[in-house]
Design a protein around this motif. Structure first.
Motif, mmCIF file in Angstrom:
data_model
loop_
_atom_site.group_PDB
_atom_site.id
_atom_site.type_symbol
_atom_site.label_atom_id
_atom_site.label_comp_id
_atom_site.label_asym_id
_atom_site.label_seq_id
_atom_site.Cartn_x
_atom_site.Cartn_y
_atom_site.Cartn_z
ATOM 1 N N PHE A 245 0.871 -1.191 0.012
ATOM 2 C CA PHE A 245 -0.115 0.015 -0.141
ATOM 3 C C PHE A 245 0.961 1.261 0.004
ATOM 4 C CE2 PHE A 245 -2.550 -3.166 1.743
ATOM 5 C CZ PHE A 245 -3.924 -3.057 1.227
ATOM 6 N N ILE A 246 0.747 2.052 -0.884
ATOM 7 C CA ILE A 246 1.240 3.548 -1.044
ATOM 8 C C ILE A 246 0.259 4.432 -0.459
ATOM 9 C CG2 ILE A 246 2.365 4.928 -2.724
ATOM 10 C CD1 ILE A 246 3.560 2.069 -2.809
ATOM 11 N N VAL A 247 0.836 4.882 0.731
ATOM 12 C CA VAL A 247 -0.167 5.893 1.603
ATOM 13 C C VAL A 247 0.231 7.277 1.224
ATOM 14 C CG1 VAL A 247 -0.871 6.629 3.688
ATOM 15 C CG2 VAL A 247 -0.019 4.365 3.510
ATOM 16 N N THR A 248 -0.651 8.079 0.785
ATOM 17 C CA THR A 248 -0.583 9.454 0.228
ATOM 18 C C THR A 248 -1.151 10.546 1.282
ATOM 19 O OG1 THR A 248 -2.280 9.729 -1.039
ATOM 20 C CG2 THR A 248 -0.334 8.565 -2.118
ATOM 21 N N ASP A 249 -0.674 11.821 1.030
ATOM 22 C CA ASP A 249 -1.125 12.741 1.864
ATOM 23 C C ASP A 249 -2.272 13.459 1.084
ATOM 24 O OD1 ASP A 249 -0.150 14.164 -0.026
ATOM 25 O OD2 ASP A 249 1.232 15.428 1.300
ATOM 26 N N GLY A 250 -2.797 12.906 -0.036
ATOM 27 C CA GLY A 250 -4.005 13.003 -0.833
ATOM 28 C C GLY A 250 -4.917 12.269 -0.150
ATOM 29 N N SER A 251 -6.520 12.283 -1.069
ATOM 30 C CA SER A 251 -7.621 11.431 -0.764
ATOM 31 C C SER A 251 -8.327 11.278 -1.733
ATOM 32 C CB SER A 251 -8.171 11.818 0.615
ATOM 33 O OG SER A 251 -9.456 10.939 0.673
ATOM 34 N N ARG A 252 -8.901 10.356 -1.906
ATOM 35 C CA ARG A 252 -9.987 10.102 -2.910
ATOM 36 C C ARG A 252 -11.345 10.980 -2.569
ATOM 37 N NH1 ARG A 252 -12.929 4.282 -4.571
ATOM 38 N NH2 ARG A 252 -14.245 5.065 -6.336
ATOM 39 N N THR A 253 -11.461 11.151 -1.270
ATOM 40 C CA THR A 253 -12.419 12.275 -0.882
ATOM 41 C C THR A 253 -12.466 13.613 -1.515
ATOM 42 O OG1 THR A 253 -11.252 12.810 1.035
ATOM 43 C CG2 THR A 253 -12.996 10.936 1.138
ATOM 44 N N GLN A 254 -11.245 14.038 -1.858
ATOM 45 C CA GLN A 254 -10.824 15.432 -2.513
ATOM 46 C C GLN A 254 -11.215 15.272 -4.120
ATOM 47 O OE1 GLN A 254 -9.794 17.935 -0.379
ATOM 48 N NE2 GLN A 254 -10.701 16.599 1.032
ATOM 49 N N ILE A 255 -11.016 14.239 -4.644
ATOM 50 C CA ILE A 255 -11.169 14.280 -6.138
ATOM 51 C C ILE A 255 -12.058 13.345 -6.685
ATOM 52 C CG2 ILE A 255 -8.831 15.008 -6.683
ATOM 53 C CD1 ILE A 255 -7.788 12.328 -7.234
ATOM 54 N N ASP A 256 -12.614 12.492 -5.785
ATOM 55 C CA ASP A 256 -13.865 11.549 -6.387
ATOM 56 C C ASP A 256 -14.647 11.603 -5.065
ATOM 57 O OD1 ASP A 256 -15.414 9.806 -7.598
ATOM 58 O OD2 ASP A 256 -14.030 7.862 -7.252
ATOM 59 N N PRO A 257 -15.164 12.699 -4.728
ATOM 60 C CA PRO A 257 -16.068 12.513 -3.393
ATOM 61 C C PRO A 257 -17.264 11.622 -3.543
ATOM 62 C CG PRO A 257 -16.206 14.683 -4.380
ATOM 63 C CD PRO A 257 -15.301 14.066 -5.191
ATOM 64 N N GLN B 269 0.696 -2.897 -6.579
ATOM 65 C CA GLN B 269 0.983 -1.616 -5.570
ATOM 66 C C GLN B 269 -0.267 -0.909 -5.409
ATOM 67 O OE1 GLN B 269 4.732 0.384 -5.726
ATOM 68 N NE2 GLN B 269 4.670 -0.032 -7.823
ATOM 69 N N ILE B 270 -1.036 -0.433 -4.435
ATOM 70 C CA ILE B 270 -2.381 0.230 -4.325
ATOM 71 C C ILE B 270 -2.204 1.614 -3.926
ATOM 72 C CG2 ILE B 270 -4.735 0.288 -3.268
ATOM 73 C CD1 ILE B 270 -4.685 -2.880 -3.589
ATOM 74 N N VAL B 271 -2.344 2.561 -4.430
ATOM 75 C CA VAL B 271 -2.072 3.917 -3.872
ATOM 76 C C VAL B 271 -3.420 4.092 -3.077
ATOM 77 C CG1 VAL B 271 -1.889 6.469 -4.643
ATOM 78 C CG2 VAL B 271 -0.545 4.435 -5.850
ATOM 79 N N SER B 272 -3.296 4.598 -2.099
ATOM 80 C CA SER B 272 -4.507 4.858 -1.114
ATOM 81 C C SER B 272 -4.218 6.366 -0.315
ATOM 82 C CB SER B 272 -4.448 3.912 -0.259
ATOM 83 O OG SER B 272 -3.209 3.782 0.511
ATOM 84 N N GLY B 273 -5.129 6.833 0.067
ATOM 85 C CA GLY B 273 -5.415 8.166 0.771
ATOM 86 C C GLY B 273 -4.882 8.190 2.275
ATOM 87 N N PHE B 274 -5.275 9.570 2.940
ATOM 88 C CA PHE B 274 -4.864 9.596 4.128
ATOM 89 C C PHE B 274 -6.022 9.385 5.044
ATOM 90 C CE2 PHE B 274 -6.566 13.819 2.776
ATOM 91 C CZ PHE B 274 -7.546 13.924 3.469
ATOM 92 N N THR B 275 -7.465 8.976 4.560
ATOM 93 C CA THR B 275 -8.418 8.831 5.387
ATOM 94 C C THR B 275 -8.483 7.404 6.079
ATOM 95 O OG1 THR B 275 -10.058 7.883 3.811
ATOM 96 C CG2 THR B 275 -9.803 10.307 3.930
ATOM 97 N N CYS B 276 -9.309 7.231 6.953
ATOM 98 C CA CYS B 276 -9.158 5.889 7.580
ATOM 99 C C CYS B 276 -10.388 5.107 7.136
ATOM 100 C CB CYS B 276 -9.682 5.972 9.229
ATOM 101 S SG CYS B 276 -11.169 6.952 9.473
ATOM 102 N N MET B 277 -10.881 5.343 5.816
ATOM 103 C CA MET B 277 -11.674 4.425 5.157
ATOM 104 C C MET B 277 -11.028 3.676 4.279
ATOM 105 S SD MET B 277 -15.038 7.097 3.828
ATOM 106 C CE MET B 277 -13.810 8.105 2.963
ATOM 107 N N GLU B 278 -11.170 2.353 4.282
ATOM 108 C CA GLU B 278 -10.562 1.162 3.462
ATOM 109 C C GLU B 278 -10.790 1.634 2.173
ATOM 110 O OE1 GLU B 278 -8.373 -0.663 3.973
ATOM 111 O OE2 GLU B 278 -8.321 -1.450 5.764
ATOM 112 N N HIS B 279 -11.959 1.910 1.681
ATOM 113 C CA HIS B 279 -11.974 2.445 0.095
ATOM 114 C C HIS B 279 -11.507 3.642 -0.430
ATOM 115 C CE1 HIS B 279 -15.748 3.839 2.252
ATOM 116 N NE2 HIS B 279 -15.932 4.436 1.161
#
Ligand SMILES: Cc1ncc(COP(=O)(O)O)c(C=O)c1O
Length: 393
Positions: free
Chosen positions: A275-287, A312-322
């Motif tokens: 898992f590649i953890v980023t400081d962005g989130s899907r909630t910001q660009i695909d709410p 490799q799975i790129v993921s966001g900063f939130t605690c939501m698995e999806h």
């Protein structure tokens, strides 16, 4: 841009200039007498709405809040649509001769309280697009809910009721949100405008075909494809000298003009995945969590040797698995501090994303080689503003 603290959005002004220029050219060539109403709901970021105000666009607003926002930036050319108008702003807009498109029975009832003054309004048309473009509408067999239904006589009843109150119906609003954004949607819209106008003997000052176009993508239909075809149909019944063509683009103008910059903050290996953890989130660009892919760029920083990883799975900063953005198969590994940039993320993102776990990120505007900050990232102060009893710890 690499030195700025991620995450942040960047609005590309040169790109906006180009797209707006293309849009206006296509409208000028096909119809001449046109109005561009920029759709606030798509992205009402203050710099953005001022940009469209300064470039001659009307503010297309759909609620009392958006209406007040437009006024607050001095945008006085307004198209007031939607089902979330307040009575006060509705009256003000009608009295100021803004373009007001009625979409609810209670708005018609409000008209009874207006002093007689030959006021004019438009009306939102609900017509059965699904039967004309099967499979292309958002709600399919269930049909759409906005406007007054043409086929069952509700539209005629509403027009008559408005005119009985001494208010003239001078415009038809026919926006449709489709799944496909294809030109045949607009063929159906234009044909319906002609049919209604002829059937009911309306003398229209405008036909508003709404938004929902593609823009900023060379592989998709271009503005002339939509407007040349619409103009060809409207000319059967309307004269550009008397009837303006209104468009209300949002996505087509702002969608492709915005990028979202993020950094990799951690790499987690489990027995099943990396898992590649980023400081962005899907909630910001695909709410709405509906996108299946992104226009993206991976900037691998440094010259460290890298292995090829199967997954490799790129993921966001939130605690939501999806909160997972995309997956890479058999590609060079991504390491902490690398950047991931998402392109074409200006529509239904910055103004639709939740304040979940982190507040709104910073926004920059890029013009040529110049970058200016248009918003600082939000802090607790903005989050807590308007709270009562804020002094208590
Ligand atoms: C009435 C109206 N006009 C314009 C738009 C803008 O659509 P888009 O951003 O797809 O161009 C919408 C979007 O839903 C809308 O409801």
């Amino acid at each position: 841009m690499n030195s700025l603290k991620t995450p942040y959005f960047v609005i590309n002004k040169d790109f906006l200039d180009e797209e707006l220029h293309k849009l206006k050219n296509a409208l000028q060539r096909s119809w001449g007498n046109y109005i561009v109403g920029y759709s606030y709901k798509t992205n009402a970021f203050p710099w953005v709405i001022k940009y469209f105000r300064d470039n001659g666009c009307y503010a297309e607003v759909v609620s009392d809040d958006e209406y007040e926002l437009a006024k607050s930036v001095g945008a006085d050319k307004l198209i007031y649509n939607g089902i979330a108008k307040s009575k006060e702003t509705f009256f003000e807009a009608v009295r100021n001769h803004s373009i007001v498109n009625i979409d609810a029975e209670y708005e018609i009832n409000w008209l009874a309280e207006l002093e007689p003054n030959n006021y004019e309004v438009g009306i939102r048309v609900n017509f059965d697009l699904e039967s004309k473009c099967p499979g292309q509408t958002q709600c399919g067999e269930d049909g759409e809910r906005f406007g007054f239904c043409y086929e069952n006589g509700e539209l005629k009843r509403a027009i008559d009721k408005i005119e009985e109150k001494g208010v003239k119906v001078v415009g038809l609003h026919l926006h449709k949100s489709s799944k496909t954004r294809m030109p045949d949607i607009y063929r159906a819209i234009a044909e319906t405008a002609v049919e209604i106008s002829e059937k009911y003997g309306l003398k229209l000052k405008y036909v508003d075909i709404g938004g929902g176009f593609f823009g900023g993508l060379s592989s998709k239909p271009q503005f002339p494809e939509y407007f040349d075809m619409v103009a060809g149909i409207l000319k059967q019944c309307f004269d550009p000298e008397e009837t303006a063509l209104i468009v209300e683009p949002g996505m087509a103008l702002i969608g492709a003009a915005v990028d979202y910059y993020t950094s990799v903050v951690d790499v987690k290996r489990t027995t099943r995945n990396t898992f590649i953890v980023t400081d962005g989130s899907r909630t910001q660009i695909d709410p709405l969590m509906t996108k299946s892919s992104y226009f993206k760029e991976i900037v691998r920083i440094g010259s460290e040797p890298r292995q090829v990883f199967e997954r490799q799975i790129v993921s966001g900063f939130t605690c939501m698995e999806h909160d997972r953005l995309f997956e890479l198969s058999n590609e060079l590994e991504i390491l902490t501090n690398d950047q991931i940039v998402y392109h074409k993320v200006g529509a239904y993102t910055m103004c639709l994303s939740p304040l979940f776990i982190k507040w709104f990120p910073a926004v920059y505007v890029k013009e040529g080689e110049h970058i200016i900050k248009a918003r600082d990232r939000w802090t607790v102060a903005e989050y807590k503003s308007r709270c009562i009893g804020d002094k208590e710890k």
